[in-house]
Design a protein around this motif. Structure first.
Motif, short mmCIF file in Angstrom:
data_model
loop_
_atom_site.label_atom_id
_atom_site.label_comp_id
_atom_site.label_asym_id
_atom_site.label_seq_id
_atom_site.Cartn_x
_atom_site.Cartn_y
_atom_site.Cartn_z
N PRO A 174 0.82 -1.21 0.00
CA PRO A 174 0.00 0.00 0.00
C PRO A 174 0.86 1.27 0.00
N ASP A 175 0.19 2.38 -0.16
CA ASP A 175 0.85 3.68 -0.12
C ASP A 175 1.10 4.05 1.35
N ILE A 176 2.32 3.91 1.81
CA ILE A 176 2.66 4.08 3.23
C ILE A 176 3.14 5.50 3.48
N GLU A 177 2.74 6.05 4.64
CA GLU A 177 3.28 7.33 5.09
C GLU A 177 4.60 7.09 5.81
N TRP A 178 5.67 7.71 5.30
CA TRP A 178 6.98 7.64 5.93
C TRP A 178 7.19 8.90 6.77
N SER A 179 7.53 8.75 8.01
CA SER A 179 7.76 9.91 8.87
C SER A 179 9.06 10.60 8.49
N THR A 180 9.00 11.89 8.27
CA THR A 180 10.20 12.69 8.03
C THR A 180 10.54 13.55 9.24
N GLY A 181 10.06 13.14 10.41
CA GLY A 181 10.42 13.82 11.64
C GLY A 181 9.38 14.83 12.08
N SER A 182 9.60 15.34 13.27
CA SER A 182 8.67 16.31 13.86
C SER A 182 9.45 17.54 14.33
N ALA A 183 8.90 18.70 14.04
CA ALA A 183 9.45 19.95 14.55
C ALA A 183 9.00 20.11 15.99
N ALA A 255 9.64 11.94 -3.31
CA ALA A 255 8.34 11.44 -2.88
C ALA A 255 7.25 12.13 -3.69
N LYS A 256 6.06 11.53 -3.68
CA LYS A 256 4.96 12.06 -4.49
C LYS A 256 4.06 13.03 -3.73
N SER A 257 4.10 12.99 -2.40
CA SER A 257 3.25 13.91 -1.65
C SER A 257 3.85 14.11 -0.26
N PHE A 258 3.37 15.16 0.40
CA PHE A 258 3.88 15.55 1.71
C PHE A 258 2.72 16.07 2.54
N VAL A 259 2.73 15.75 3.83
CA VAL A 259 1.70 16.26 4.73
C VAL A 259 2.35 16.62 6.06
N THR A 288 5.45 15.38 10.38
CA THR A 288 5.45 15.40 8.91
C THR A 288 5.65 14.00 8.34
N HIS A 289 5.09 13.78 7.15
CA HIS A 289 5.19 12.49 6.46
C HIS A 289 5.26 12.71 4.95
N VAL A 290 5.86 11.74 4.26
CA VAL A 290 5.86 11.73 2.79
C VAL A 290 5.30 10.39 2.32
N ARG A 291 4.84 10.37 1.07
CA ARG A 291 4.34 9.15 0.44
C ARG A 291 5.05 8.94 -0.89
N PHE A 292 5.31 7.67 -1.22
CA PHE A 292 5.96 7.34 -2.49
C PHE A 292 5.01 6.65 -3.46
N GLY A 293 3.81 6.29 -3.00
CA GLY A 293 2.86 5.61 -3.86
C GLY A 293 2.90 4.10 -3.66
N PRO A 294 1.81 3.41 -4.01
CA PRO A 294 1.75 1.94 -3.88
C PRO A 294 2.64 1.26 -4.92
N SER A 295 2.93 0.00 -4.68
CA SER A 295 3.75 -0.76 -5.63
C SER A 295 3.45 -2.24 -5.50
N ASN A 296 3.80 -2.99 -6.52
CA ASN A 296 3.67 -4.45 -6.53
C ASN A 296 5.05 -5.08 -6.43
#
Length: 574
Positions: A174-183, A255-259, A288-296
């Motif tokens: 699945p499209d997983i949120e990777w943590s890029t740390g917290s301010a 990455a494809k998105s950031f939140v 904060t988190h980034v996503r790279f998209g789903p994959s097989n």
């Protein structure tokens, strides 16, 4: 380059292909084929961690990286060379190193909501030379391996995350949120007003502020931002930061998105708050988190992600040498063209002349004032000339106050006949504004000032509080609730010199008397806004005002008075 491999990551575009290799292969990147009938990962047996948490530590002279078995990621980073509290705040309080990424927040490079991939999230940690390995056998042929290794640069860490498919079927990741740390705030007294997140898309960085309430227009408190999303541009790297320290996460492909989400932290206990009322009652962080998209993932293949993480101070030389774009985390924005040379000049004076940073601010203010002396002299002479023409301009305004068109026509005619150009007084001031804001933005986040003393001030990066007047904590913007009113001497010097300067500057005769009085006493409003700002900023403004006062007096004494033409006649008297 920041990555241990020979190939550099793409920095523009979103079509980077995930690195998929055979389980024991080196790094041959191929594009995963489009597969039909791929089955999703089976549901995890449990999403709760099993057993006690284990931690391992990697350390060097500059950083102490703490890893957790829960998620197999970085729990927090300690910076032993930087104390959390400096100056007067350190007196009588327990102190320790600056810590990045609070323990109650998602671990750095951990996965958010990925129980379908990593099950209960409990990894087995093992140490090797200058590195840590976290491994988890999820079952169903899925094995997760995380490796972290220190680099020759004391502030950098390399990470490799491998997702291995040892089953006989294709797994849909699945499209997983990777943590890029917290301010996070630097200490328990930090209000978090400088918390920020940055993203870089390959050409420019975007910085997002406003995660805590701050005084806005007419001193009204702003509403804090709750969430920020970036989904239309690639994320080459992302950073989280407070006023002086940052965590920067650089993946090997965009990455494809950031939140980014606002994350309230636990406040101090009542007993602790009673013993130390200066503590922030409701501290805030930004996760904060980034996503790279789903994959097989095909059988016998491995999906690999590589990251480089920087954890340390926001020092221009350190960041710019790692990657030129990293210096954009300093938050200079439009005024970076002026702020960077001013920072370099201040550091040059400090290193070449062995001058303390407080005196460096004084010296560089003198140099700036000397460079703009001719322009300021033109402005001062223009204001003096305007004051001389004041009575005639007032006469014209009184006679034509009911006819705006005629008033403007006669005023311009009088200006031409007197040889006065109002632009000559405004242009020199406008030219200096970018430099002023460049100095402002530079001093606001210059870590060089942290812990630097100047006369009675033990820390130029904080307010120069001499003592606290009890019982006055209720005063808006100035007082500290439960403590009192800090007596900050440098802002008082600034306001005193600012009032002196406004009373030396002749007001425009065309200005309404009420507006004239408002302009004369406007520095009192700035006292409320900047009272608790860093002493380095108020030192600069004070020296700037004193030099402007000196120049005004010298210019006025050397300019001979000139006679003004009579106001235009307005018809015959009968």
């Amino acid at each position: 380059w920041l990555f241990p491999t020979a190939s550099r990551p793409p920095v523009a575009g979103t079509n980077a292909t995930p690195r998929v290799t055979a389980t024991n292969s080196a790094s041959a990147a191929i594009t995963p084929p489009t597969l039909q009938g791929v089955q999703p990962l089976p549901a995890a047996p449990s999403a709760a961690p099993v057993g006690p948490e284990e931690t391992l530590v990697l350390k060097n002279a500059s950083a102490r990286w703490v890893f957790t078995s829960r998620g197999g990621a970085i729990k927090h980073v300690e910076l032993p060379g930087h104390l959390a509290l400096t100056g007067r705040h350190a007196k009588g309080r327990s102190n320790g190193p600056v810590i990045l990424n609070h323990d109650s927040l998602p671990p750095l490079l951990g996965w958010n909501g990925a129980s379908a991939v990593e099950g209960d999230g409990s990894y087995v940690l093992t140490a090797f030379d200058r590195g840590v390995r976290a491994e988890k056998n999820v079952g169903n042929g899925l094995v997760l391996v995380r490796e972290y290794r220190l680099t020759t640069n004391d502030h950098l860490l390399h990470a490799i995350v491998r997702i291995e498919n040892r089953s006989t079927g294709v797994l849909a990741l699945p499209d997983i949120e990777w943590s890029t740390g917290s301010a996070t705030p630097m200490n328990r007294l930090d209000k978090g007003e400088m918390l920020a997140v940055d993203t870089f898309n390959g050409s420019k960085a975007v910085q997002t502020l406003g995660w805590v309430a701050t005084p806005g227009l007419f001193c009204m408190m702003s509403s804090p931002r709750e969430e920020y999303r970036q989904e239309e541009e690639p994320v080459v790297w992302a950073s989280v930061q407070n006023q002086f320290f940052t965590l920067i996460t650089l993946p090997d492909r965009p990455a494809k998105s950031f939140v980014a989400r606002r994350a309230p932290l636990a406040g101090p206990e009542p007993a602790s708050l009673a013993a130390d009322p200066e503590q922030v009652r409701a501290p805030t962080a930004v996760s904060t988190h980034v996503r790279f998209g789903p994959s097989n993932l095909e059988p016998g293949k491995t999906l690999e992600h590589r990251f480089t993480v920087y954890a340390g101070p926001k020092e221009y030389f350190v960041l710019s040498r790692l990657q030129p774009a990293f210096d954009q985390t300093l938050g200079y924005g439009f005024f970076g063209f002026f702020a960077k040379p001013l920072l370099l000049g201040m550091n040059f004076l400090h290193s070449a002349l062995r001058v303390p940073y407080g005196w460096c601010i004084v010296l560089i203010t003198l140099l700036i004032k000397a460079a703009f002396w001719p322009l300021t002299a033109v402005s001062t002479r223009s204001m003096k000339r305007m004051a001389e023409l004041g009575p005639q301009l007032q006469e014209i305004r009184n006679k034509y106050k009911d006819d705006p068109r005629k008033l403007n026509e006669k005023t311009m005619q009088f200006m031409r006949e007197s040889g006065y150009n109002p632009v000559s007084g405004c242009l020199p001031i406008l030219v200096q504004i970018p430099v002023f804001f460049g100095f402002f933005t530079m001093l606001r986040s210059a870590i060089e000032l942290r812990g630097a003393s100047f006369f009675w001030c033990p820390d130029l990066s904080a307010a120069d509080t001499l003592f606290v007047i009890p019982g006055l904590g209720f005063i808006p913007l100035l007082g500290v609730p439960g403590l009192g009113l800090p007596l900050n001497l440098m802002p008082l010097f600034y306001v005193g010199t600012a009032l002196w300067q406004t009373h030396l500057t002749p007001p425009s005769p065309q200005m309404d008397p009420t507006q004239q009085r408002l302009m004369r006493w406007m520095p009192l409003m700035f006292l409320a806004l900047f009272y608790n700002y860093s002493a380095g900023l108020t030192l600069y403004w004070t020296v700037q005002n004193l030099l402007s006062i000196l120049q005004t007096k010298l210019t006025k004494s050397n300019v001979p008075a000139t006679s003004a033409p009579a106001a235009p006649r307005h018809g015959r008297r009968h």
